[in-house]
Design an enzyme around this catalytic site. Structure first.
Site: not given
Lengths: 654, 379
Positions: A327, A372, A385
């Site tokens: 990420s 989310h 996310c």
């Protein structure tokens, strides 16, 4: 008639040839005469002259090794220096019975088979006549005394004082500085053999290898007269060697130490960069190893132990470890989407916990099983996310992402001044066609969007990317060495390539993305708040967590079942910089199989940043006068002192 | 006239040849072979000492000599006409290899001399040109009447210049000059007009100046060092000073086998390869040098005799050129080691350690033997 002419010609031709051959042979005889005269002149007329030169006074040219340059941190602390050590050496030509002599020495001092093997190997190599070859290094004072007492019946055995590379912080800096080792035949072919005539060591890895040319210096020579026993009777001429240049690193030793402490025995890497200069403040790969072992030649057992260690201490994770960045690429993917006009800060998607490409049955899952909900870019960064970036990457496609991410330093070497850097992987359709002979599938773009799949980054590359974000797009080339110095020229900075910039259509996006990255650390919903941001009091930090899935175990490796779990665990990433408005440090942390980026890698970054601010403040508070007396100058005077003793100073005994 | 009368009328050499009928049938010249074996045997004895009593080195070299002798026997079986027929196509192929060396060759010590052939290892195409250039020039003259006309002179000059320049470009000036000289020798033996020779000698001064301008720095350095060895006591000059010391300290009868101090204490550089004559001169003295030169001279005279006996122009020229080129190597090597010529890296024929030179030289002796044993008794 015609036949007659040919016959005539043949005779004539034979005549010409005979004539010419006779002339040629007269020439041959004349030239043989010249050779004989020359030999007569040398061997009979000048015999006594050459006899004298040959027998009584042998004039030799001995190379003198230059002193290797020191390596210092930014405060002048010595990270690599040269220690005088004593070794027992043998001049083969003066020893009546080599194996007997070695056996005699073995009775006096401990001598293992490795020493003897190394000695015999050196004996095979080309060398100047009457050069002493070291049999055992690092003699203790007691051993020197024992050998000196028995010197009378050990002709050709001498004790030499040599300067040997020494690393005061071997474990801490083994992957940063690298190490020197005994020069081998292959390496001798790469360098100017004359200049290395007396040199025993050469940089093998890291900075020691990259800056070999500067560190080594220029060989000196002395022309000496020796007697029939090889003893120097007189030095006729001497050209002093020029010592190598000292390297002053950007590295801050306290920050480096803090990084090691923060890793707390876990495997991984920490790279900290000063965003303004690209100077590397800390560069750590754990576990490290004792680099001093390699200098004088590591024995087989120790080397095999290091080589076979399951945690691979010899592997430079920061420079050569290639991991999916996870990420941590999201801020850059987000910037790519913004700059390409695919999203803006108000754009939002509904995240049900998965994403699906039309017509493809596969579900791409978010880390949060139930999703989310509505997500904007800010939420997507702060809570990391996945679905948001699946959707964005799907629309952008791999090649746009590739082109945008490439200037951040992925997929190619960053150009750091260390030997052995690897390039990582930044995939593109062209890359896949070239390396896998396959077309790119849309699903693979989705994985790319969250830093999984084919993309691989080294910790160094991620640190560079972090610094570029902190710089609002100014591209830096990471540098280990800031300045160089020699005895004669003083300290002077090293030239650097001019900086370039990543230009966004709207430069304001840098600020807004940094604000979101700040929210990752500083706001309660951020993935790094609990472990990092909550504890920050003196400065604020922007960052991004990441988790790299360890998809499979490498082929051919078998692990015990109890360990298998640990190897399956995800790698934890954290990238961050502080303070957010005028960043003074950018850090990337990788903890192998560490679990979660925020809780496991984040605190390491925090401790490194704390240490740097503290250390920086301390060195700033020192007045210029005091700085003059700081270890930097002390180290220089040490190096000057080191220039004086010639190597091969004979302490004893003939 | 009975058979014995016929024999009595033949010159003694022919008689010997008749007795060696076995060697005759396998096209080997017994006398030449014997001299070569004496030379190689002596060479191995010197090599043993010069390599610091390394029996491994001697065995390796002996194996190479064996290989060379095999090549020589094979070369002797092929009739001389075949060499003439194939020399020009092979020459063309050799030139292609030289060009390939310049493009793909591997670098070693600042020069590009070696060509890597996958699966076969590496070799120096310039070595085979040492044979092919004189063979090709001889082949040109063989079909034309002598003394050569302008057309054949121009053609042979071209044949000499192309490989010479290609090899000089590597850069390997020593080999280039040796190849040029072997081609020139053929032209000289073919009856090159004296006037041209005088003109060439006259123009050598401006040519020398031009060459100097084209030389690489290290080549100029070598020549300067040769002119004044003291100017570079750390490098090449040191080698020459050491080899002169080794030779000079040998005196009249030498220090004795295995007793040479200069070569054994490693003062003498390259003591088993290019500088081996210095080791010989040190241990066997002036007498040893004279003996060696005597053996060489006998081989040369035998070569000259074969050339004179040859039945046609082509054979004569090839035999003469190979013989005289052999001498050029001897002269250049001994001259360079004793300090009257610059150091160009030419091994001492049949004595220096190294395989390529031995094999090529023995191949050229094979060709000499072929010329001698394949000739028709009457022409």
């Amino acid at each position: 008639m015609a036949r007659n002419v040919t016959f005539h010609d043949k005779l004539r031709e034979q005549g010409i040839f005979k004539h010419r051959l006779v002339v040629a042979f007269l020439g041959v005889l004349a030239l043989v005469g010249v050779l004989l005269l020359r030999m007569y002149h040398l061997q009979i007329v000048q015999y006594s002259t050459y006899e004298t030169i040959s027998d009584r006074n042998r004039i030799q040219i001995e190379p003198i090794a230059p002193t290797r340059g020191l390596i210092l941190d930014r405060n002048g602390t010595i990270l690599a220096d040269n220690n005088p050590t004593f070794s027992v050496s043998i001049i083969k030509e003066l020893v009546p019975n080599l194996s007997q002599t070695i056996a005699d020495i073995r009775e006096l001092i401990p001598l293992n088979d490795n020493d003897v093997q190394r000695f015999e190997k050196r004996l095979q190599q080309r060398r100047r006549p009457l050069t002493p070859i070291a049999l055992r290094l690092n003699l203790t004072e007691e051993e020197i005394a024992i050998l000196s007492v028995r010197a009378y019946d050990l002709p050709g055995v001498i004790i030499e004082a040599n300067l040997v590379r020494h690393y005061p912080q071997p474990e801490l800096l083994s992957h940063t500085i690298g190490y020197v080792g005994r020069i081998n035949e292959a390496e001798l072919k790469q360098v100017d053999a004359n200049n290395y005539g007396a040199t025993e060591y050469i940089g093998k890895t890291g900075i020691e290898k990259f800056y070999e040319d500067r560190l080594h210096g220029t060989v000196g020579f002395q022309k000496v007269e020796t007697d029939a026993r090889g003893r120097t009777t007189r030095v006729l001429e001497k050209i002093d060697p020029t010592g190598g240049e000292n390297l002053h690193l950007f590295l801050d030793l306290p920050t480096q130490q803090a990084a090691l402490k923060a890793m707390n025995g876990r495997r991984g890497a920490v790279v900290a960069i000063e965003p303004d200069t690209g100077g590397v403040l800390a560069f750590l790969s754990t576990p490290g190893f004792n680099s001093n072992l390699f200098v004088t030649g590591i024995d087989h057992k120790s080397y095999n132990d290091l080589q076979n260690d399951r945690w691979r201490p010899l592997f430079n994770r920061a420079l050569q470890g290639q991991y999916p960045p996870g990420s941590t690429v999201k801020p850059m993917v987000g910037l790519a989407g913004l700059d390409g006009g695919f999203i803006d800060w108000n754009y939002s998607i509904w995240d049900p916990g998965w994403y699906k490409i039309n017509g493809d049955g596969r579900f791409f899952r978010d880390w949060k099983k139930w999703g989310h909900g509505f997500v904007t870019l800010d939420t997507a960064i702060v809570q990391s996310c996945d679905t948001y970036f699946y959707e964005l990457a799907h629309r952008m496609g791999v090649d746009r992402l590739h082109d945008f991410l490439s200037p951040f330093g992925f997929g190619h070497r960053t150009g750091i001044d260390m030997a052995g850097e690897v390039s990582g992987v930044l995939p593109s359709t062209e890359w896949k066609r070239r390396t896998r002979k396959e077309r790119w599938y849309p699903g693979e773009s989705l994985n790319f969007g969250i830093g999984q799949g084919y993309m691989l980054s080294t910790p160094l590359q991620l640190a560079v990317a972090t610094a570029i974000i902190a710089n609002h797009g100014t591209i830096i080339e990471p540098r280990m060495v800031e300045k160089i110095s020699t005895k004669d020229t003083g300290i002077r900075p090293l030239e650097h390539a001019p900086l370039q910039h990543i230009k966004l259509r709207d430069p304001e996006q840098w600020r807004r993305m940094i604000a979101s990255m700040r929210n990752v650390v500083m706001t309660k919903k951020g993935t790094a708040y609990g472990a990092v941001g909550r504890r920050l009091t003196e400065y604020d930090m922007a960052g991004k967590t990441g988790t790299a899935q360890v998809v499979n175990i490498k082929q051919g490796e078998t692990y015990q079942a109890s360990k298998l779990k640990e190897w399956h665990r995800d790698h934890a990433w954290f990238m961050g910089f502080a303070p957010t408005d005028h960043p003074r440090i950018a850090v990337a942390v990788l903890v192998e199989n560490g679990g979660h980026g925020g809780t496991d890698a984040g605190p390491v970054a925090k401790q490194v940043i704390d240490a740097w601010f503290e250390s920086d403040a301390r060195s700033r508070s020192v007045t210029p006068e005091e700085q003059d007396a700081s270890p930097a100058t002390e180290a220089l005077s040490t190096s000057q002192r080191m220039h004086t003793p010639p190597t091969g100073t004979e302490v004893a005994i003939h | 006239m009975n058979r014995s009368d016929y024999l009595r009328q033949l010159p003694p050499n022919e008689l010997a040849a008749r007795r060696n009928s076995f060697l005759q049938t396998i096209h080997i010249d017994g006398f030449l072979l014997m001299m070569l074996l004496i030379l190689m045997g002596g060479g191995l004895i010197v090599l043993y000492s010069a390599s610091s009593a390394s029996i491994d080195t001697v065995i390796r070299q002996a194996l190479r000599m064996g290989l060379g002798l095999l090549v020589m026997c094979v070369a002797a079986q092929i009739p001389a006409t075949t060499y003439r027929r194939w020399s020009l196509p092979l020459y063309g192929f050799g030139v292609l290899l030289l060009i390939a060396t310049l493009i793909f060759g591997s670098h070693a010590k600042g020069a590009q001399r070696w060509l890597d052939i996958p699966g076969l290892g590496r070799f120096q195409p310039s070595e085979i040109m040492k044979l092919l250039v004189p063979l090709s020039v001889a082949a040109i003259f063989a079909t034309r009447s002598l003394p050569p006309r302008w057309s054949s002179l121009l053609m042979s000059t071209g044949i000499i210049l192309v490989p010479t320049l290609l090899i000089a470009k590597q850069p390997d000036l020593g080999t280039a000059l040796l190849i040029a000289s072997s081609g020139f020798i053929t032209m000289f033996l073919a009856g090159l007009d004296w006037r041209i020779l005088v003109t060439l000698a006259g123009s050598s001064v401006p040519a020398g100046w031009l060459l100097w301008e084209l030389l690489h720095d290290y080549q100029r350095q070598r020549i300067l060092t040769f002119l004044n060895p003291e100017s570079d006591p750390w490098g090449t000059g040191w080698n020459i000073m050491q080899s002169k010391t080794a030779i000079g300290s040998g005196g009249f009868d030498g220090k004795g086998w295995l007793n040479g101090t200069q070569s054994h204490l490693d003062f003498l550089p390259e003591s088993s390869t290019d500088f081996i004559i210095a080791a010989l001169a040190e241990e066997f003295g002036f007498t040893g040098v004279c003996l060696l030169l005597l053996v060489y001279l006998i081989i040369l005279i035998r070569g000259g005799y074969i050339a004179l006996q040859a039945g046609n122009n082509g054979d004569r020229l090839i035999a003469g050129t190979l013989t005289l080129t052999f001498f050029v190597y001897i002269f250049v090597n001994i001259g360079m080691v004793s300090g009257i010529l610059p150091v160009v890296g030419v091994p001492l024929p049949m004595v220096s350690y190294g395989g390529t030179s031995v094999v090529t030289l023995l191949a050229s002796f094979g060709i000499l033997m072929s010329i001698h044993t394949h000739r028709q008794l009457l022409n």
